[in-house]
Design a protein around this motif. Structure first.
Motif, PDB file in Angstrom:
ATOM      1  N   GLU A  83      69.475  27.794  24.877  1.00 39.02           N
ATOM      2  CA  GLU A  83      70.931  27.652  24.893  1.00 39.02           C
ATOM      3  C   GLU A  83      71.423  26.503  24.027  1.00 39.02           C
ATOM      4  O   GLU A  83      72.547  26.527  23.532  1.00 39.02           O
ATOM      5  N   ASP A  84      70.588  25.490  23.842  1.00 36.38           N
ATOM      6  CA  ASP A  84      70.976  24.333  23.038  1.00 36.38           C
ATOM      7  C   ASP A  84      70.512  24.447  21.592  1.00 36.38           C
ATOM      8  O   ASP A  84      70.614  23.489  20.825  1.00 36.38           O
ATOM      9  N   LEU A  85      69.961  25.611  21.225  1.00 32.30           N
ATOM     10  CA  LEU A  85      69.445  25.810  19.869  1.00 32.30           C
ATOM     11  C   LEU A  85      70.249  26.882  19.153  1.00 32.30           C
ATOM     12  O   LEU A  85      70.846  27.760  19.768  1.00 32.30           O
ATOM     13  N   MET A  86      70.263  26.812  17.828  1.00 28.41           N
ATOM     14  CA  MET A  86      70.936  27.805  16.997  1.00 28.41           C
ATOM     15  C   MET A  86      69.979  28.291  15.912  1.00 28.41           C
ATOM     16  O   MET A  86      69.077  27.567  15.487  1.00 28.41           O
ATOM     17  N   LEU A  87      70.205  29.514  15.487  1.00 30.85           N
ATOM     18  CA  LEU A  87      69.437  30.096  14.386  1.00 30.85           C
ATOM     19  C   LEU A  87      70.321  30.099  13.146  1.00 30.85           C
ATOM     20  O   LEU A  87      71.423  30.648  13.165  1.00 30.85           O
ATOM     21  N   TYR A  88      69.851  29.460  12.070  1.00 29.65           N
ATOM     22  CA  TYR A  88      70.613  29.376  10.827  1.00 29.65           C
ATOM     23  C   TYR A  88      69.907  30.194   9.751  1.00 29.65           C
ATOM     24  O   TYR A  88      68.699  30.050   9.551  1.00 29.65           O
ATOM     25  N   SER A  89      70.654  31.027   9.062  1.00 29.88           N
ATOM     26  CA  SER A  89      70.095  31.858   7.997  1.00 29.88           C
ATOM     27  C   SER A  89      70.632  31.404   6.650  1.00 29.88           C
ATOM     28  O   SER A  89      71.836  31.188   6.498  1.00 29.88           O
ATOM     29  N   CYS A  90      69.742  31.263   5.671  1.00 30.23           N
ATOM     30  CA  CYS A  90      70.145  30.855   4.330  1.00 30.23           C
ATOM     31  C   CYS A  90      70.398  32.097   3.480  1.00 30.23           C
ATOM     32  O   CYS A  90      69.464  32.884   3.251  1.00 30.23           O
ATOM     33  N   PRO A  91      71.621  32.327   3.012  1.00 32.06           N
ATOM     34  CA  PRO A  91      71.903  33.517   2.194  1.00 32.06           C
ATOM     35  C   PRO A  91      71.291  33.433   0.800  1.00 32.06           C
ATOM     36  O   PRO A  91      71.239  34.423   0.086  1.00 32.06           O
ATOM     37  N   SER A  92      70.818  32.238   0.422  1.00 28.32           N
ATOM     38  CA  SER A  92      70.263  32.062  -0.917  1.00 28.32           C
ATOM     39  C   SER A  92      68.800  32.479  -0.993  1.00 28.32           C
ATOM     40  O   SER A  92      68.420  33.290  -1.830  1.00 28.32           O
ATOM     41  N   CYS A  93      67.969  31.928  -0.098  1.00 29.29           N
ATOM     42  CA  CYS A  93      66.528  32.226  -0.154  1.00 29.29           C
ATOM     43  C   CYS A  93      66.043  33.049   1.032  1.00 29.29           C
ATOM     44  O   CYS A  93      64.887  33.474   1.053  1.00 29.29           O
ATOM     45  N   GLY A  94      66.906  33.243   2.042  1.00 27.24           N
ATOM     46  CA  GLY A  94      66.531  34.073   3.180  1.00 27.24           C
ATOM     47  C   GLY A  94      65.844  33.342   4.308  1.00 27.24           C
ATOM     48  O   GLY A  94      65.467  33.951   5.307  1.00 27.24           O
ATOM     49  N   ALA A  95      65.649  32.036   4.197  1.00 28.71           N
ATOM     50  CA  ALA A  95      64.972  31.276   5.250  1.00 28.71           C
ATOM     51  C   ALA A  95      65.784  31.308   6.539  1.00 28.71           C
ATOM     52  O   ALA A  95      67.009  31.220   6.519  1.00 28.71           O
ATOM     53  N   GLU A  96      65.086  31.451   7.663  1.00 29.76           N
ATOM     54  CA  GLU A  96      65.720  31.403   8.976  1.00 29.76           C
ATOM     55  C   GLU A  96      65.201  30.179   9.715  1.00 29.76           C
ATOM     56  O   GLU A  96      63.988  30.029   9.907  1.00 29.76           O
ATOM     57  N   LEU A  97      66.121  29.311  10.109  1.00 27.58           N
ATOM     58  CA  LEU A  97      65.760  28.010  10.645  1.00 27.58           C
ATOM     59  C   LEU A  97      66.354  27.826  12.031  1.00 27.58           C
ATOM     60  O   LEU A  97      67.489  28.225  12.305  1.00 27.58           O
ATOM     61  N   VAL A  98      65.566  27.218  12.907  1.00 24.99           N
ATOM     62  CA  VAL A  98      66.010  26.911  14.259  1.00 24.99           C
ATOM     63  C   VAL A  98      66.229  25.414  14.370  1.00 24.99           C
ATOM     64  O   VAL A  98      65.362  24.618  13.989  1.00 24.99           O
ATOM     65  N   CYS A  99      67.396  25.005  14.854  1.00 24.43           N
ATOM     66  CA  CYS A  99      67.636  23.578  15.091  1.00 24.43           C
ATOM     67  C   CYS A  99      68.702  23.423  16.163  1.00 24.43           C
ATOM     68  O   CYS A  99      69.287  24.398  16.648  1.00 24.43           O
ATOM     69  N   SER A 100      68.929  22.201  16.544  1.00 21.50           N
ATOM     70  CA  SER A 100      69.866  21.894  17.613  1.00 21.50           C
ATOM     71  C   SER A 100      71.293  22.246  17.224  1.00 21.50           C
ATOM     72  O   SER A 100      71.677  22.169  16.051  1.00 21.50           O
ATOM     73  N   LYS A 101      72.105  22.644  18.235  1.00 17.95           N
ATOM     74  CA  LYS A 101      73.516  22.944  17.983  1.00 17.95           C
ATOM     75  C   LYS A 101      74.274  21.719  17.498  1.00 17.95           C
ATOM     76  O   LYS A 101      75.300  21.831  16.834  1.00 17.95           O
ATOM     77  N   THR A 102      73.769  20.538  17.833  1.00 19.10           N
ATOM     78  CA  THR A 102      74.434  19.289  17.465  1.00 19.10           C
ATOM     79  C   THR A 102      73.917  18.724  16.151  1.00 19.10           C
ATOM     80  O   THR A 102      74.124  17.552  15.850  1.00 19.10           O
TER      81      THR A 102
END
Length: 383
Positions: A83-102
Motif C-alpha cells: 500500500e505504501d509502494l508505487m509502480l513507475y513505468s518509463c515510457p522511454s526505455c520501458g523500465a518498471e520500477l518500484v519505490c515509495s509513494k513519498t
C-alpha cells in the motif's frame, strides 16, 4: 643431443616403448621390437576412438528421457505491505520500477528520463530475499569520480556536467538457481620429466587416458531478471556475497528503487543451464587435471537435475548520463563497490596526445642521431 622418451606400450608384449634416437623408431625394452612412431600413433588413436565411442554410448544411456524443468518458488504476491509502494513505468526505455509513494520526483536510473508514469503495484511476485546496500551514496559518488578521473581521454565537459551526484540506488531482480549436475568427462593427460644422460637431454613424457565422474552441487547461480540492465554489466560487477541474503522486507526499500523483473524463469532457463553446466565441468576438470602437466577434455556429458529457483533483489548503484545525444550507463555493485561503465572519448584530446607522442618520438630520434654522429665511432661508421 636430445632424446624424447614417450611411454607407450608395445603392441606385441605390452612392455614399455622408448624412442631410440639411433634408429628413429620406438623400441620395446623387453622384446626389442621396433615400431614406426606413426604406426604406434595410429594404434593409440584407434584405441582412443573406441574408448570415446564406448564412453558416449554409456553417457547416452544415462540421460533421462525428459529432465524436469526449474521449479520456481515464491513468497506469493504483494499483500497489504504494498500500500505504501508505487509502480513507475518509463515510457522511454520501458523500465518498471518500484519505490515509495513519498519518493517525490522519480527519474529512470537506466535512461535518465523524468517522464515516468505512476501506477498501482500488483500482479508481480514478492521477492524471497534481498541483499541490503552496503555501499552508501557518498561512497558510490567517490567511486564514480575516481572512475572518471582515471580516464585521460574523457572530455572535460563530461567530467563537470555529468551530474554524478544523481547516482541512484536500485535493487535489480535476480533468479537464483539451485540443483545438482552429474558430470562425466573423458580426456587425455601428460606428465613429463627431463634429465641428462651423458651428452643427451632426455624428456620422458607419459600419456594417460583420464576419466572423471561425479555429482556437483550448485547453489544460487544468478541470472539477471531485468531486460533494462545489460547482462554484461551485471556479470562484470559480480560476485555478490549470497551469505548476506536476508528475508525480504519492504523496510529495506525506502530511499531506493526496485526494478520489477520482466524476464521469467522460463526465459532464463537456457542461460541458467549454460552457467550451471560450465561451472560443473570446470570443477570436474580441475579435479581431473590435478597431478598432470597438461589435460585436455575430449568428451563431456552433463546431466542437470534442476531444482528450486529463488527470487532475490541485489543492490546496484546506477548513473545514466547523456553526452552528445548518447546515453552512458555506470553500474556499481552496492555490496562490494566493483564498478563498470562505458565512457566517451574526446577526439581533440586523442589527437593532442598522438601529436605529443610524435613530437617526443621525433626529439628522441634526433637526440640519438646527434649522439651517434658526433661520436668517433659514429663518424667513422657513417662518415
Amino acid at each position: 643431443m636430445a632424446s624424447q622418451v614417450t611411454n607407450y606400450q608395445c603392441p606385441s608384449c605390452d612392455g614399455p616403448l622408448h624412442f631410440d634416437a639411433k634408429t628413429g623408431k620406438l623400441k620395446c625394452d623387453y622384446c626389442r621390437s621396433l615400431f614406426d612412431p606413426e604406426e604406434i600413433e595410429k594404434i593409440y588413436s584407434e584405441r582412443e576412438q573406441k574408448a570415446r565411442e564406448a564412453f558416449e554410448e554409456e553417457m547416452t544411456s544415462k540421460k533421462t528421457a525428459g529432465a524436469k524443468n526449474w521449479q520456481q518458488i515464491s513468497s506469493g504476491e504483494w499483500g497489504n505491505e504494498s500500500e505504501d509502494l508505487m509502480l513507475y513505468s518509463c515510457p522511454s526505455c520501458g523500465a518498471e520500477l518500484v519505490c515509495s509513494k513519498t519518493a517525490g520526483t522519480v527519474s529512470c536510473p537506466y535512461c535518465g528520463n523524468n517522464g515516468v508514469i505512476p501506477g498501482q503495484l500488483g500482479g508481480m511476485l514478492r521477492p524471497d530475499y534481498i541483499i541490503p546496500f552496503k555501499i552508501q551514496k557518498e561512497k558510490a559518488v567517490e567511486i564514480l569520480k575516481k572512475h572518471c578521473s582515471d580516464k585521460k581521454l574523457l572530455p572535460k565537459a563530461f567530467k563537470t556536467d555529468n551530474h554524478i551526484e544523481e547516482v541512484k540506488g536500485v535493487y535489480v531482480p535476480f533468479w537464483l538457481f539451485n540443483g545438482t549436475a552429474d558430470v562425466d568427462i573423458y580426456g587425455t593427460a601428460t606428465s613429463s620429466n627431463t634429465y641428462t644422460s651423458g651428452d643427451e637431454e632426455i624428456t620422458n613424457t607419459r600419456h594417460y587416458e583420464v576419466r572423471r565422474a561425479g555429482r556437483v552441487g550448485f547453489k544460487r547461480v544468478p541470472v539477471d531478471g531485468s531486460r533494462e540492465m545489460p547482462d554484461a554489466y551485471m556479470e562484470s560487477i559480480e560476485p555478490f556475497d549470497y551469505s548476506k541474503l536476508v528475508e525480504f522486507k519492504t523496510s529495506y526499500l525506502p530511499g531506493f528503487m526496485a526494478n520489477k523483473y520482466d524476464v521469467s524463469v522460463e526465459e532464463c532457463a537456457a542461460r541458467a543451464d549454460e552457467r550451471c553446466k560450465a561451472t560443473a565441468v570446470q570443477q570436474m576438470e580441475r579435479d581431473a587435471s590435478a597431478g598432470y602437466d597438461s589435460f585436455s577434455i575430449g568428451t563431456q556429458t552433463v546431466v542437470l537435475e534442476r531444482g528450486e529457483v529463488e527470487y532475490a533483489l541485489l543492490p546496484v548503484w546506477l548513473l545514466s548520463t547523456k553526452w552528445k545525444d548518447r546515453t552512458f550507463l555506470f553500474a556499481i555493485n552496492g555490496q562490494s563497490g566493483k564498478a563498470v561503465g562505458n565512457l566517451p572519448m574526446s577526439v581533440g584530446l586523442y589527437v593532442l596526445l598522438l601529436f605529443k607522442t610524435l613530437i617526443i618520438s621525433s626529439l628522441l630520434i634526433g637526440l640519438i642521431s646527434t649522439i651517434i654522429f658526433s661520436s668517433p665511432i659514429g663518424g667513422w661508421l657513417f662518415g
